[in-house]
Write a protein that holds these residues in place. Structure first.
Motif, mmCIF file in Angstrom:
data_model
loop_
_atom_site.group_PDB
_atom_site.id
_atom_site.type_symbol
_atom_site.label_atom_id
_atom_site.label_comp_id
_atom_site.label_asym_id
_atom_site.label_seq_id
_atom_site.Cartn_x
_atom_site.Cartn_y
_atom_site.Cartn_z
ATOM 1 N N GLN A 188 0.824 -1.208 0.000
ATOM 2 C CA GLN A 188 0.000 0.000 0.000
ATOM 3 C C GLN A 188 0.863 1.265 0.000
ATOM 4 O OE1 GLN A 188 -2.303 0.423 3.602
ATOM 5 N NE2 GLN A 188 -0.543 0.141 4.948
ATOM 6 N N TYR A 189 2.106 1.152 0.477
ATOM 7 C CA TYR A 189 2.981 2.321 0.572
ATOM 8 C C TYR A 189 3.652 2.655 -0.761
ATOM 9 C CZ TYR A 189 2.569 1.465 5.605
ATOM 10 O OH TYR A 189 2.086 1.272 6.871
ATOM 11 N N GLU A 190 3.642 1.725 -1.695
ATOM 12 C CA GLU A 190 4.352 1.944 -2.957
ATOM 13 C C GLU A 190 3.504 2.772 -3.913
ATOM 14 O OE1 GLU A 190 7.276 -0.710 -5.631
ATOM 15 O OE2 GLU A 190 5.266 -1.524 -5.417
ATOM 16 N N ALA A 191 4.163 3.554 -4.750
ATOM 17 C CA ALA A 191 3.450 4.344 -5.753
ATOM 18 C C ALA A 191 2.756 3.403 -6.737
ATOM 19 C CB ALA A 191 4.421 5.250 -6.500
ATOM 20 N N PRO A 192 1.447 3.554 -6.948
ATOM 21 C CA PRO A 192 0.746 2.675 -7.895
ATOM 22 C C PRO A 192 1.137 2.994 -9.328
ATOM 23 C CG PRO A 192 -0.733 4.382 -7.105
ATOM 24 C CD PRO A 192 0.538 4.529 -6.317
ATOM 25 N N GLY A 280 1.980 8.948 -5.297
ATOM 26 C CA GLY A 280 3.404 8.781 -5.059
ATOM 27 C C GLY A 280 3.676 7.706 -4.025
ATOM 28 N N ALA A 281 4.966 7.484 -3.752
ATOM 29 C CA ALA A 281 5.345 6.566 -2.682
ATOM 30 C C ALA A 281 4.967 7.187 -1.345
ATOM 31 C CB ALA A 281 6.833 6.275 -2.744
ATOM 32 N N LYS A 282 4.486 6.367 -0.420
ATOM 33 C CA LYS A 282 4.003 6.862 0.867
ATOM 34 C C LYS A 282 5.095 6.736 1.931
ATOM 35 C CE LYS A 282 0.039 6.354 -1.403
ATOM 36 N NZ LYS A 282 0.488 5.491 -2.521
ATOM 37 N N THR A 283 4.960 7.542 2.957
ATOM 38 C CA THR A 283 5.847 7.422 4.109
ATOM 39 C C THR A 283 5.235 6.455 5.109
ATOM 40 O OG1 THR A 283 4.798 9.212 5.353
ATOM 41 C CG2 THR A 283 6.515 9.828 3.759
ATOM 42 N N ARG A 284 5.986 6.132 6.150
ATOM 43 C CA ARG A 284 5.489 5.188 7.144
ATOM 44 C C ARG A 284 4.299 5.747 7.915
ATOM 45 N NH1 ARG A 284 9.936 3.296 10.642
ATOM 46 N NH2 ARG A 284 8.238 2.224 11.697
ATOM 47 N N GLU A 307 9.370 -2.371 3.430
ATOM 48 C CA GLU A 307 10.792 -2.075 3.237
ATOM 49 C C GLU A 307 11.552 -3.310 2.772
ATOM 50 O OE1 GLU A 307 11.762 -0.247 7.118
ATOM 51 O OE2 GLU A 307 12.254 1.545 5.935
ATOM 52 N N ALA A 308 11.194 -4.473 3.333
ATOM 53 C CA ALA A 308 11.846 -5.712 2.909
ATOM 54 C C ALA A 308 11.474 -6.052 1.467
ATOM 55 C CB ALA A 308 11.455 -6.851 3.846
ATOM 56 N N ALA A 309 10.213 -5.810 1.095
ATOM 57 C CA ALA A 309 9.754 -6.146 -0.258
ATOM 58 C C ALA A 309 10.485 -5.323 -1.308
ATOM 59 C CB ALA A 309 8.246 -5.934 -0.365
#
Length: 515
Positions: A188-192, A280-284, A307-309
């Motif tokens: 969900q944190y990655e930019a689609p 965009g990419a999301k922060t924690r 982060e691991a992915a």
């Protein structure tokens, strides 16, 4: 259950608890009595992880004529000794392997925990043991590099080589879908990705590899459907005004979504003030819609796995193994459920496989008897499968133990492939006396049972001959005058290649009706 980086079920639906074996068998028997079903399709997220999967395969096949299950983990299939052989003995001839990533790196990105040796073992088994169809499922993320696509090409060439070496006639089908980065999953944190050209280009490269190696390639959906899914799941309440307008815009989903529907939705979100952040990419600190339904520990675990992915760091499966302290489990009980799970193997595997194969063979040899039964007018427009279900339920309601003797009922007249199968077109209402074939272990016991039930079920009668040489049809036509009736009826019979003569009887002339 695994915790893949893309999988909503693993993260949002956990923890899982398997149903007790005895309860499942009781429910299966109840289902057969109440539905009249002859086939059982079991749908669960990971059916082959049940601790008594071997016992379930055997006992369910004693209840239904055909049993299949739709979802299973590849690593469990490869790592559980005798499971692939048991599924084959149980009549399974189509296997689906969810590989997801087209390369080892992308499988790490998806955090599949899939060992390359396990993948090779499953491929070898399916291609060497006469499996009819092998389905391989992949996810296209937009991250695929030329090197990843070359690795996929090598995989398909390897499958082609395995087929040639074993003389396999297995049909290989590759299915791919576009990744939706869903809320409450690590991605969900990655930019689609909303780049249709890039996604389709990757799919085309995969199709070329499949075509060159004799495999079939299918896309599970269009980029536009993926983009709509992504938008609806990500934008939350800000889409409510648009969703309320959908009926007036004329957009509907009926098996597919039109490109114009996505273009309309895209125009709407382009004016939203929070668009740059969402794309965009999301922060924690990012929280998806309805974030309150999970606690902060779960959000922290999702970020850690994200982060691991994106660092392409895979995780070993802890299912029946060691805890990796990944933070996905919420308490000690859930951790114990994952690490302490074991699958019970048969005490004598060779004897078990013989018993299961014997059950399948016996069901394939079932004899049948012919019966007549009266279909009520209320079922005139019912599908053949529903008429069969209705009759099965009537029989089981009249005598509950009949569900152990009757494994399948098929209508044997007026339906496609049967006697007079083209006489009455599909969609034409039909009721009255029809004929059925009833299958079970013993013709004599079936005949005795159904003869006794004839007194309780109107029109039920056991027959000697399987099919009639002639039938009497009464045709009811509404809203048509007598002058045109003969022409309409004649045209209908000719269209269905039925030889006929038509005329009015004396009684018909007097009553001004046609026969």
């Amino acid at each position: 259950m695994g915790y893949c980086s893309f999988c909503l079920e693993g993260w949002d639906r956990s923890p899982y608890a398997e149903a007790e074996f005895d309860a499942l068998i009781a429910k299966a028997k109840e289902l057969k009595r109440n539905s009249g079903a002859s086939d059982l399709d079991i749908l669960s997220f990971n059916f082959n992880t049940h601790s008594r999967i071997f016992d379930l395969l055997l006992e369910l096949n004693k209840i239904f004529r055909r049993v299949s299950f739709m979802s299973q983990r590849l690593d469990i299939l490869a790592g559980t000794e005798g499971l692939m052989e048991a599924e084959l003995a149980g009549g399974k001839r189509s296997f689906t392997l969810g590989i997801e990533g087209i390369s080892k790196g992308l499988r790490s990105y998806y955090r599949k925990g899939l060992d390359e040796e396990d993948l090779g073992k499953c491929l070898d088994f399916c291609l060497r043991r006469g499996v009819r169809e092998l389905k391989l499922f992949f996810i296209i993320s937009g991250r695929e590099s030329p090197e990843d696509l070359e690795e996929f090409d090598s995989l398909m060439k390897g499958i082609e080589g395995r087929k040639a070496a074993s003389g396999s006639g297995t049909n290989v089908l590759v299915s791919a879908g576009f990744l939706v980065r869903l809320p409450f999953t690590p991605l969900q944190y990655e930019a689609p990705s909303f780049d249709a050209g890039r996604l389709v280009g990757i799919a085309d490269r995969m199709r070329d590899s499949c075509t060159a190696t004799g495999a079939e390639f299918r896309l599970a959906g269009s980029p536009e459907e993926c983009f709509a899914d992504q938008t609806l799941s990500l934008f939350g309440g800000s889409l409510m005004p648009y969703l309320l307008r959908i009926p007036s815009l004329g957009f509907v989903y009926d098996g597919s979504l039109s490109r114009k529907a996505w273009e309309s939705l895209e125009r709407y979100i382009s004016a939203l003030p929070d668009l740059p952040m969402l794309l965009g990419a999301k922060t924690r600190d990012f929280r998806p819609p309805l974030a309150f339904i999970v606690n902060e520990d779960r959000h922290a675990a999702l970020w850690s796995h994200y982060e691991a992915a994106i660092g392409f760091k895979d995780r070993a499966s802890c299912f029946g193994g060691r805890c990796s302290a990944c933070g996905a489990c919420v308490d000690g009980k859930e951790r114990e459920g994952m690490t302490g799970h074991r699958i019970a193997s048969p005490r004598q595997r060779s004897g078990y496989l013989r018993d299961l194969a014997a059950v399948i063979l016996e069901k394939g040899r079932f004899a049948s008897i012919s019966i007549e039964a009266a279909i009520p007018e209320e079922l005139a427009f019912a599908e053949p499968a529903y008429r069969v279900s209705w009759l099965s339920r009537r029989i089981f309601a009249a005598y509950e133990a009949a569900s152990f003797m009757v494994f399948e009922i098929k209508e044997s007249i007026f339906v496609p492939g049967s006697v007079f199968g083209t006489t009455i077109p599909h969609g034409t209402g039909r009721f009255g006396i029809s004929r059925f074939s009833v299958f079970g272990p013993s013709r004599e016991r079936l005949a005795a049972l159904l003869s006794r039930l004839g007194a309780q079920i109107p029109g039920l009668k056991v027959l000697e001959a399987p099919a009639p040489l002639e039938v009497d049809l009464g045709i009811r036509l509404q809203g048509i005058n007598l002058e045109s009736l003969g022409k309409v009826l004649g045209s209908w019979l000719e269209a269905n290649r039925v030889a006929f003569t038509i005329g009015a009887s004396r009684a018909s002339r007097e009553a001004k009706e046609w026969n």
